[in-house]
Scaffold this active site. Structure first.
Site, PDB file in Angstrom:
ATOM      1  N   CYS A  95     -12.028   6.813   2.325  1.00 38.15           N
ATOM      2  CA  CYS A  95     -10.644   6.332   2.424  1.00 38.15           C
ATOM      3  C   CYS A  95      -9.814   6.662   1.182  1.00 38.15           C
ATOM      4  CB  CYS A  95     -10.619   4.835   2.695  1.00 38.15           C
ATOM      5  SG  CYS A  95     -11.425   3.853   1.443  1.00 38.15           S
TER       6      CYS A  95
ATOM      7  N   ASP B 207       0.868  -1.175   0.000  1.00 39.39           N
ATOM      8  CA  ASP B 207       0.000   0.000   0.000  1.00 39.39           C
ATOM      9  C   ASP B 207       0.905   1.225   0.000  1.00 39.39           C
ATOM     10  OD1 ASP B 207      -1.824   2.164   0.732  1.00 39.39           O
ATOM     11  OD2 ASP B 207      -3.235   0.591   1.289  1.00 39.39           O
TER      12      ASP B 207
END
Length: 804
Positions: A279, A149
């Site tokens: 998000c 990520d």
């Protein structure tokens, strides 16, 4: 009841119209025994599913959503596949005893050696890491979890990404997520990365990496990344677990090689994602939607919603305000106090009422702070980091931003004036001041104010390079909070002017809300060299922002955990009906808990007639191997091979997936071999008819050379034109024959290797292309064909394997 010999007996009765009838019915003894044995067990996936659904039911006490009617039944009998007692018993106090009792010891051994690639470590990714750790996945010698990520943890993540705590803010999500679950299960073999997964990182996530995986597990928030991972799973024949949430809505999809449709078989794209999970708010934007979200959730919320609301609480009852302040986190306290301080600074001169001119000045200060000073501070801090670490900071999707520059009301960018217009209008609404709506009058007023851009000075402390929700730019936050508290305690609130918090309303075109969001979005887009967004797009997007919910996330991730268990058990060999996809809306009651078997692969018609293949699926590809270990196939041989194998005429051979007009082979270019331009002794020119379709200007030159007398001075001009086109045609023929008759790998490299960029240091694009190509023993090609009668023929991609 139990008899004297301690045997257990059951009695069953029929149920009619939802009531027991008292009439005896046959008993499935085997099922009852199995139920009795497993009654006390728990599975990680089911616990998450039940917890998320139950928690959402508790929230429905508010009356906002439809509760579940009676019950929701979810059954997974396929998990219990083994009747061999020695496989599920005895157990010896392992943390995985429940799993072993249900799915067997061999399941646990296989789960431990699974190699899982988890793409994303946000709300979904945290839940999946939790499930993998609790199930003991990747704890064996050959097992491993790789999580990647690029994002860093922001304060806003803490409410729904439960692996993270306040101390984690600013750190990489993947790294801190991996550390958290490693503490839960020290046996976990996990690697945390910060790499993007895309077609520009195939030198890192290479073929060896993909071939080593058992499953790819998506925890992504955008369609483009999902499409890419799906394409990799298609090529390497790997199962994919896909899921997504949107408020109380969620879905998941199981993609099985050759047995189900793939994600790319659908028609979804980012334009369909009109409702946006919170998000996706990025520290370093690289898409227009990131700028829209930042403008809505940071600029609009702070300046016109949260700020005025906190100020009004303080103005009306200072004691109540400070009581409420103590219940906030440190960062939110600082944000609240700072907003109030800014509103107090607008009233330094208590004898003067706030007017529209002051609103313009405040708007100007905001513009300089947000689009110039903060950008310069960020670049300065990044430069300092680069010098100290020796590593490039502006890499991947991180773009080096540029600051705005105010040169005056008449000479500055129109966006800057538009920002002042919309922002001043909003401040006027907050202070109940009549705004100046006439554009000419507004511009005149700005000129009269003689606004001057202040000189920038490097910050005394480096800024937070995550550029997240934490607005504190260094220093001791608690010390700043205490100082602000002290300052506000001494404020006399009796003379403060009331403020009106703005409730966002997208449908009122006179309230400046959408005007502000549009220009705020586009100025941030300009900072980061991102495409500007039209007003209507901002309106639709900003009006539909829905935060991710922990309840929905936990529930859908629990269901996906169960599907993963089926993969480990090898149930895909029994068909896709053993697996379940879901579409669930936790807000809409029992009828919206929908599970169903995955769809079969979508058949793609080739246009060929039997016995040739009439259809194929996106899982299929044609493999062509070089004729010998020492001899590589030419483009000409490949074209002839495809034409002979399928009875077609090949129009183009190109890099599979490329949208460029480039091609390694084009039948139109082959026709040019028969074209010719001839200039005779008299200086007259003739050309094949096809030449005029490519160079229509040649026709006039040929005609004029036939008409003009030999002594005409204009002949030289037209003759030069013909000679230049003839040279171009000869070069085209030479280049085509070089590709057509040369090695296929060389033609691929010549056609698709990026051109040298003089401004690019080290020509990184060329180096990347070379690295990826050299790491593979194949190229993937697309072919456009026709039947010979003009009918288009569609074939799977061709994987051409070089000589070993």
């Amino acid at each position: 009841k139990k008899s004297e010999d301690d045997a257990t007996y059951c009695w069953s009765q029929k149920v009619e119209w939802a009531f027991p009838s008292g009439e005896k019915r046959d008993l499935d003894t085997k099922k009852i025994e199995l139920y009795s044995r497993l009654f006390g067990t728990e599975l990680t996936g089911f616990c998450a599913f039940l917890g998320g659904a139950a928690a959402q039911e508790v929230l429905k006490k508010s009356g906002k959503f439809t509760p579940i009617n009676q019950w929701v039944h979810h059954d997974e009998p396929s998990l219990v596949v083994d009747e061999c007692a020695s496989n599920y018993a005895p157990t010896f106090g392992s943390r995985y005893d429940y799993q072993i009792a249900i799915m067997g010891k061999d399941f646990q051994a296989q789960a431990a050696n699974q190699r899982v690639f988890l793409v994303g470590c946000g709300a979904l990714g945290c839940e999946y890491l939790k499930g993998l750790a609790l199930m003991g996945v990747g704890t064996g010698r050959d097992g491993k979890i790789t999580v990647t990520d690029m994002d860093r943890i922001e304060v806003s993540n803490l409410s729904r990404q439960f692996l993270f705590r306040q101390d984690d803010v600013g750190h990489p999500k993947s790294v801190r997520g991996a550390l958290a679950v490693k503490k839960w299960n020290p046996s976990l073999n996990i690697e945390a990365l910060e790499h993007k997964v895309g077609d520009d990182t195939e030198d890192f996530f290479n073929d060896t990496f993909w071939e080593s995986l058992h499953v790819c597990w998506n925890a992504l928030d955008n369609v483009m990344a999902r499409q890419y991972t799906d394409s990799r799973c298609l090529f390497f024949s790997k199962p994919l677990l896909e899921s997504g949430t949107l408020g109380t809505k969620c879905n998941h999809e199981v993609v099985l090689p050759y047995r189900t449709s793939s994600y790319n078989d659908g028609n979804e794209d980012d334009n369909n994602e009109q409702q946006i999970a919170m998000c996706t708010l990025r520290s370093f934007p690289y898409l227009p939607i990131h700028c829209m979200e930042f403008a809505k959730q940071s600029y609009f919320s702070d300046y016109f919603e949260f700020g005025p609301d906190q100020y009004e609480t303080f103005r009306k009852d200072k004691t109540t305000f400070f009581e409420q302040l103590d219940s906030m986190g440190g960062d939110e306290q600082y944000r609240s106090l700072r907003m109030i301080q800014s509103f107090l600074e607008m009233q330094k001169d208590s004898s003067v009422q706030i007017d529209f001119a002051l609103c313009i000045r405040v708007a100007f200060e905001r513009m300089i702070a947000d689009y110039r000073t903060s950008i310069l501070n960020l670049c300065h801090s990044a430069d300092v980091m680069e010098k100290s670490s020796g590593k490039k900071f502006w890499t991947g999707t991180k773009r080096r931003p540029r600051p705005v520059d105010w040169t005056g009301a008449t000479t500055s960018s129109t966006d800057l004036m538009e920002y002042l217009y919309a922002t001043a209008g909003l401040y006027a609404s907050v202070w109940n001041v009549e705004p100046v709506r006439d554009r000419s009058a507004f511009e005149t007023l700005v000129q009269e104010l003689n606004l001057v851009q202040p000189e920038w000075e490097p910050p005394s402390q480096n800024v937070n390079l995550s550029e997240g929700d934490d607005d504190n730019e260094g220093g001791d936050e608690s010390e700043k909070v205490e100082k602000l508290k002290t300052d506000l305690y001494s404020v006399d609130v009796s003379n403060l002017q009331p403020a009106l918090p703005q409730d966002f309303e997208k449908d009122d075109d006179l309230n400046f809300h959408i005007d502000f969001l549009t220009v705020a979005t586009n100025m941030r887009s300009w900072n980061y060299d991102i495409k500007a967004s039209p007003r209507h797009t901002v309106k639709v997007t900003a009006g539909r922002i829905i935060p991710a919910l922990a309840t929905t996330t936990a529930m859908v991730c629990g269901l996906v955990d169960i599907e993963f268990c089926k993969l480990v058990l090898g149930l895909q060999s029994q068909g896709r009906d053993k697996f379940l996809n879901c579409n669930i809306n936790l807000a809409a009651g029992s009828s919206n808990f929908t599970t169903f078997s995955p769809d079969p692969p979508v058949p793609i018609k080739t246009g060929l007639k039997s016995p040739q293949p009439e259809t194929f699926t996106s899982w299929d590809k044609i493999e062509v191997v070089a004729p010998s270990a020492a001899e590589e196939m030419t483009v000409e041989q490949l074209v002839l091979h495809v034409e002979k194998l399928f009875g077609v005429s090949v129009d183009r051979v190109f890099q599979y997936g490329s949208t460029e007009d480039k091609a390694m082979y084009n039948a139109l270019d082959k026709q040019k071999l028969d074209w010719d331009i001839v200039i005779d002794e008299d200086g007259k020119a003739t050309a094949s008819d096809g030449v005029f379709t490519q160079w229509p200007q040649l026709r006039m030159a040929v005609q004029m050379l036939g008409r003009l007398p030999p002594a005409s001075g204009q002949r030289k001009i037209f003759l030069g034109q013909v000679e230049r086109i003839k040279k171009s045609l000869d070069q085209t023929k030479e280049m085509f024959l070089g590709n057509f008759q040369g090695p296929l790998s060389k033609a691929y490299r010549t056609s698709y290797r990026p051109e040298e960029d003089e401004e690019e240091e080290g020509n990184e694009k060329q180096q990347y292309f070379d690295t990826v190509l050299e790491s593979r023993n194949y190229v993937v090609l697309g072919v456009h064909c026709n039947s010979g009668d003009g009918e288009d023929i569609t074939l799977p991609p061709i994987k051409y394997v070089f000589p070993s």
